[in-house]
Design an enzyme around this catalytic site. Structure first.
Site, PDB file in Angstrom:
ATOM      1  N   LYS A 123       0.674  -1.101   0.041  1.00 38.96           N
ATOM      2  CA  LYS A 123       0.037  -0.006  -0.168  1.00 38.96           C
ATOM      3  C   LYS A 123       1.028   1.186   0.059  1.00 38.96           C
ATOM      4  O   LYS A 123       0.791   2.187  -0.848  1.00 38.96           O
ATOM      5  CB  LYS A 123      -0.806   0.038   1.232  1.00 38.96           C
ATOM      6  CG  LYS A 123      -1.605   1.323   1.407  1.00 38.96           C
ATOM      7  CD  LYS A 123      -2.443   1.315   2.864  1.00 38.96           C
ATOM      8  CE  LYS A 123      -1.744   1.926   4.166  1.00 38.96           C
ATOM      9  NZ  LYS A 123      -1.671   3.247   4.250  1.00 38.96           N
ATOM     10  N   ASN A 124       1.962   1.303   1.126  1.00 41.65           N
ATOM     11  CA  ASN A 124       2.632   2.346   1.137  1.00 41.65           C
ATOM     12  C   ASN A 124       3.656   2.898   0.075  1.00 41.65           C
ATOM     13  O   ASN A 124       4.185   3.774   0.057  1.00 41.65           O
ATOM     14  CB  ASN A 124       3.186   2.636   2.608  1.00 41.65           C
ATOM     15  CG  ASN A 124       1.980   2.697   3.619  1.00 41.65           C
ATOM     16  OD1 ASN A 124       0.796   2.963   3.325  1.00 41.65           O
ATOM     17  ND2 ASN A 124       2.684   2.513   4.829  1.00 41.65           N
ATOM     18  N   CYS A 164      -6.005  12.144  12.017  1.00 46.92           N
ATOM     19  CA  CYS A 164      -6.839  11.110  12.104  1.00 46.92           C
ATOM     20  C   CYS A 164      -6.619  10.491  13.605  1.00 46.92           C
ATOM     21  O   CYS A 164      -6.046  10.891  14.442  1.00 46.92           O
ATOM     22  CB  CYS A 164      -6.016  10.235  10.902  1.00 46.92           C
ATOM     23  SG  CYS A 164      -4.626   9.516  11.420  1.00 46.92           S
ATOM     24  N   ARG A 197      -1.055  14.962  12.625  1.00 43.93           N
ATOM     25  CA  ARG A 197      -0.230  14.778  11.187  1.00 43.93           C
ATOM     26  C   ARG A 197      -0.004  15.851  10.488  1.00 43.93           C
ATOM     27  O   ARG A 197      -0.863  16.191   9.472  1.00 43.93           O
ATOM     28  CB  ARG A 197      -1.005  13.333  10.758  1.00 43.93           C
ATOM     29  CG  ARG A 197      -1.056  12.609  11.498  1.00 43.93           C
ATOM     30  CD  ARG A 197      -1.453  11.152  10.730  1.00 43.93           C
ATOM     31  NE  ARG A 197      -0.593  10.549   9.705  1.00 43.93           N
ATOM     32  CZ  ARG A 197      -1.027   9.525   8.888  1.00 43.93           C
ATOM     33  NH1 ARG A 197      -2.153   8.848   9.376  1.00 43.93           N
ATOM     34  NH2 ARG A 197      -0.060   8.934   8.186  1.00 43.93           N
ATOM     35  N   ASP A 211       3.967   1.366  12.291  1.00 45.27           N
ATOM     36  CA  ASP A 211       2.838   0.554  11.900  1.00 45.27           C
ATOM     37  C   ASP A 211       2.752  -0.894  12.227  1.00 45.27           C
ATOM     38  O   ASP A 211       1.928  -1.655  11.767  1.00 45.27           O
ATOM     39  CB  ASP A 211       2.907   0.607  10.175  1.00 45.27           C
ATOM     40  CG  ASP A 211       2.695   2.022   9.663  1.00 45.27           C
ATOM     41  OD1 ASP A 211       2.937   2.027   8.558  1.00 45.27           O
ATOM     42  OD2 ASP A 211       2.392   2.811  10.496  1.00 45.27           O
ATOM     43  N   ARG A 236      -8.867  -0.690   4.076  1.00 42.82           N
ATOM     44  CA  ARG A 236      -7.874   0.328   3.884  1.00 42.82           C
ATOM     45  C   ARG A 236      -6.685   0.072   3.146  1.00 42.82           C
ATOM     46  O   ARG A 236      -6.023   0.413   2.232  1.00 42.82           O
ATOM     47  CB  ARG A 236      -7.610   1.544   4.558  1.00 42.82           C
ATOM     48  CG  ARG A 236      -9.035   2.277   4.682  1.00 42.82           C
ATOM     49  CD  ARG A 236      -8.968   3.552   5.586  1.00 42.82           C
ATOM     50  NE  ARG A 236      -7.596   4.147   5.078  1.00 42.82           N
ATOM     51  CZ  ARG A 236      -6.775   5.265   5.602  1.00 42.82           C
ATOM     52  NH1 ARG A 236      -7.019   5.352   6.894  1.00 42.82           N
ATOM     53  NH2 ARG A 236      -5.885   5.690   5.359  1.00 42.82           N
TER      54      ARG A 236
END
Ligand code: EPZ
Length: 425
Positions: free
Chosen positions: A22-23, A116, A121, A307, A401
């Site tokens: 994803k990243n 979030c 952030r 993460d 997500r």
């Protein structure tokens, strides 16, 4: 909003291929606007955040098409360099279009991304860097909207106060098609930053120092079409390693991002897991009681990744003793603690030092819990796999997500898990 129902007690066994990252996908999808042509992205995960970035591409005037996990992007035409408020609110990673659209169009209008559940952030590092690269910034609607423009992006020396992944990526995206040379000091070294550099190099960008804290970008006139295969997702891989550990399983993860999770592997071995690597496959098995870890601190790469903090916390809830975790990257990434306590975990927080002290318990018990963020939700699924009885993880959309299909993947390893309706119990 869907939920996930897990019936605990199955030891995970078998073999599972890890999805694309994803990243790595998100910044590279933003980077496709730098090329007035076609980009082919292989091994692209079909996850909500990627679908969202694609929706923004189409808002910008690009055309996209899927063929399996291959994403085709035609960014020959950009009709309007503006990213809607709705898009940014839904996913803060859309801020990566800041550097990419400035690089392509020398202008961008984008909503100010909110925080979030894991933190405020801010994007001050991003905006300060753009200013140093000859970009003018206007704040409209009481600062809700940022309008940036320039007649040309001029390379400069950028000193990052913190090795921010997103800020490093935005500087690289803005510098790729600029005048002159940009030198980034204290750049982020995450593999996803390196992957963005590799993609841009293959498209014709002139970048040196990728993977180090000093990255140099020499602006070029244009980029060209490229076909690029995304690396496997190291956080998804790490998540499934903790699932195997938490269930005292024995399984092989294939297409594993070898060499990109060393800090996590070191900690899991310290906790009692056996981990063997051969080619790009990794076998994880855990036959003895999980051991506590005296102290883990989340750090920028190559340190222990933030993460993976929630997933590791779940494992340590099952260990035979006391462990301490310090979350050094985000200011409020302990949302899972309350949920794990509902399952019988013993965790205390020292908020002054952003520390969590976990006292391992024999078993967790299943109950209804709520996912507050992507990785926290995945960590609650791991807890459900290890718990006695049934766990319902509500708010599972947040997991989708970043995980292509966590139920598909864990079922392939023998887990008793499925999606269910939101108010299931
Ligand atoms: C990326 O977020 C990842 N997201 C995050 O993964 C990851 O947790 C994070 O890097 C750290 O590794 C993507 O790659 C899409 P940062 P990013 O800028 O770029 C502060 C996931 O679960 N900061 O490195 O937003 C910031 O508040 C997600 O996949 C500023 O103060 O992270 C934070 O405390 C969650 N000012 C720290 O730096 C700025 O201008 C690290 O943030 C920018 C950041």
């Amino acid at each position: 909003m869907s939920s996930i129902k897990v019936v605990g007690g199955e030891q995970l066994k078998g073999e599972l291929k890890i999805q694309g990252s994803k990243n790595a996908a998100l910044p590279i999808i933003a980077a496709t606007v730098l090329n007035k042509g076609i980009t082919t992205l292989k091994n692209c995960p079909k996850i909500l955040d990627v679908l969202h970035m694609i929706k923004i591409l189409e808002e910008l005037g690009c055309k996209t098409k899927w063929q399996g996990n291959t994403l085709f992007v035609d960014s020959s035409v950009i009709t309007s360099p503006s990213v809607s408020e709705e898009s940014v609110r839904k996913m803060r990673s859309s801020i990566l279009y800041l550097g990419a659209l400035l690089g392509r169009c020398h202008e961008v209008t984008i909503a100010y991304p909110g925080g979030c559940s894991i933190g405020k952030r801010p994007i001050d590092y991003h905006l300060n860097a753009m200013t140093k690269m000859n970009v003018t910034e206007e704040f409209l609607n009481d600062g809700e909207i940022i309008h940036c423009y320039t007649n040309e992006i001029v390379g400069n020396d950028i000193f990052l106060e913190f090795p921010s992944v997103g800020a490093t990526q935005n500087v690289i995206l803005a510098a790729a098609l600029s005048q002159g040379t940009t030198r980034i000091f204290n750049a982020a070294r995450e593999p996803e930053v390196t992957e963005l550099c590799s993609y841009l190099q293959e498209a014709g960008a002139r970048i040196s120092g990728k993977g180090t804290a000093y990255i140099q970008v020499e602006g070029v006139k244009e980029l060209h079409d490229v076909t690029f295969t995304l690396m496997p997702d190291r956080i998804v891989a790490g998540t499934y390693m903790t699932a195997i550990a938490a269930t005292y399983g024995d399984a092989v993860l294939t297409d594993f991002p070898v060499g990109k999770l060393d800090a996590v592997i070191r900690i899991l071995r310290k906790a009692g897991c056996s981990i063997e690597t051969y080619e790009n496959n990794v076998r994880v098995y855990c036959q003895k009681k999980l051991q506590p870890i005296e102290f883990i601190k989340t750090q920028p790469y190559p340190g222990f990744p933030t993460d993976m903090q929630s997933q590791m916390m779940t494992v340590l809830c099952l260990a035979d003793g006391k462990s301490t975790i310090a979350e050094e990257i985000f200011e409020s990434r302990y949302q899972n603690v309350e949920e794990l306590r509902k399952m019988g975990a013993e965790i205390s927080l020292e908020s002054s030092e952003n520390k969590a002290i976990i006292t391992g318990v024999g078993r967790l018990h299943g109950t209804v819990v709520k996912s507050h963020d992507l990785r926290g939700g995945a960590a609650l699924v791991v807890a459900g796999l290890a718990a006695e009885g049934t766990t319902i993880v509500q708010g599972a959309t947040s997991i989708e997500r970043g995980y292509e299909d966590i139920c598909r993947d864990l079922s392939a390893l023998g887990a008793n898990i499925r999606y269910c309706s939101e108010n299931a119990s």
